[in-house]
Design a protein around this motif. Structure first.
Motif: not given
Ligand SMILES: [Zn+2]
Length: 387
Positions: A110, A126, A128, A133
């Motif tokens: 990501g 993050n 994502i 994830y």
């Protein structure tokens, strides 16, 4: 015979290719924002492939290139990125497909935002895809050696939990943390085939009650009875009222013991605002239906006493120091001796219980419906659109 062989061969090849194709086209269409580092002044950043760094807010390209290895640190009015001063509130880092972003030594799929917070510290987020994830959650949360059916139950519970948190945290800087206070997430390193497969084979599936998602809490080991969520939080949710569990007896966390020096207990209590002297006695005043401590009375040698909840007591020492609120207490030789059962808050699915159920031949749906009574598995895209 030859034709049969050819068909069989093609089927075999398809069997190999199809899961691979699934894996490559992992995108679930839902993105979550996970805080991976907070309140540091510097992080290592490494980009091993074509990248671009954008200003958060304006989207202006600040830096791009084929490779980067440096640090991101807070500066007096912005950030220093690989030695280059950048104003504004933060950056968004993107890399080309199939490349990764390395933060410190961890590898992430990501994109990554690095924000300079008002307190002058960094927040690293993050961004994502949901299932990418979950690949990074599952192998932390359960053993990849466990049966597929309990891994699938874990995947659906973790997906539902993340989605519910993301919905509730829309106005916040991020949706989830990467530790036990949300779900443990470690990025791309260490992903395992079996846990990744559990995510892929449940793609788009979530657990619902009355047609909508709910916070699908789960924990390591309940040791006999799961907890009613309303005992811990302001959460009066029908599927989280607690059920008996006879499936987690094999858990290594079923029983535990902890020895705390009284002086340590006294200082921890004082640090948390409880006025108590030298501790003379510790009494469990009441336990709830699931066997967890409701109220604990601590008396000192002057007769002063304080009463705190099992939850507060556990929180003072930390959830890993005191594994659950299901324990008995006695004082011996200057120590507070705790003999306890289970690990975790006890709400929702018991992970070791799910493992025990899968060993007895129960399916993913059976496991989820047992620990979350009255629920249904539903496709994400059938959910009502709620704020
Ligand atoms: Zn259990």
């Amino acid at each position: 015979m030859k034709r049969y062989f050819t068909v069989t061969l093609i089927s075999a090849i398809m069997l190999i290719i199809l899961p691979l194709a699934n894996y490559v086209s992992a995108a679930s269409g839902v993105t979550v924002r996970v805080a991976i580092i907070e309140d540091r002044t510097s992080v290592d950043l490494s980009l091993k492939g074509k990248y671009a760094i954008y200003a958060l807010g304006t989207g202006k390209v600040l830096k791009e290139g084929p490779y980067l290895n440096g640090k991101v640190t807070v500066a007096s009015d912005g950030l220093l990125v690989g030695g280059k001063a950048i104003g504004g509130t933060g950056i968004n880092i993107k890399v080309v497909k199939d490349s990764n972003i390395y933060i410190d030594t961890r590898r992430f799929r990501g994109s990554v935002d690095i924000v300079r917070k008002d307190n002058g510290k960094l927040l690293v987020i993050n961004n994502i895809d949901m299932d990418d994830y979950l690949y990074g959650v599952l192998y932390h949360e359960v053993s990849h050696r466990w049966p597929a059916e309990c891994l699938k139950a874990q995947a659906i519970a973790a997906r539902t939990f993340a989605l519910e948190q993301a919905r509730g945290n829309k106005g916040q800087p991020y949706d989830l943390r990467c530790d036990i206070y949300s779900q443990v997430y470690g990025g791309r390193d260490g992903e395992k085939w079996s846990t990744t497969h559990a995510v892929d084979s449940t793609r788009g599936k979530v657990l619902t009650f009355n047609g909508d998602i709910f916070p699908t809490y789960y924990h390591a080991t309940c040791a006999g009875y799961t907890e009613d969520a309303s005992n811990l939080w302001n959460a009066d949710i029908a599927p989280l009222k607690g059920v008996p569990c006879n499936f987690c007896g094999n858990s290594k966390h079923y029983r535990w013991a902890k020895e705390l020096p009284l002086a340590n207990v006294e200082s921890k209590l004082k640090d948390s605002g409880y006025k108590i002297g030298h501790i003379k006695s510790v009494n469990i005043l009441s336990k709830n239906r699931s066997g967890r401590n409701e109220n604990i009375e601590i008396k000192d040698d002057t007769g002063t006493s304080v009463v705190l909840t099992g939850k507060d007591f556990r929180q003072i020492f930390g959830p890993n120091e005191i594994r659950s609120t299901k324990f008995d207490a006695e004082i011996k030789r200057g120590n507070l001796m705790l003999n306890g059962m289970g690990w975790g808050h006890g709400v929702g699915m018991c992970q070791w219980g799910a493992y025990g159920m899968a060993l007895r031949g129960k399916k993913c749906d059976d496991i989820l419906k047992y620990y979350y009574p009255g629920t249904e598995i539903m496709a994400i895209d059938k959910l009502p659109s709620k704020p």
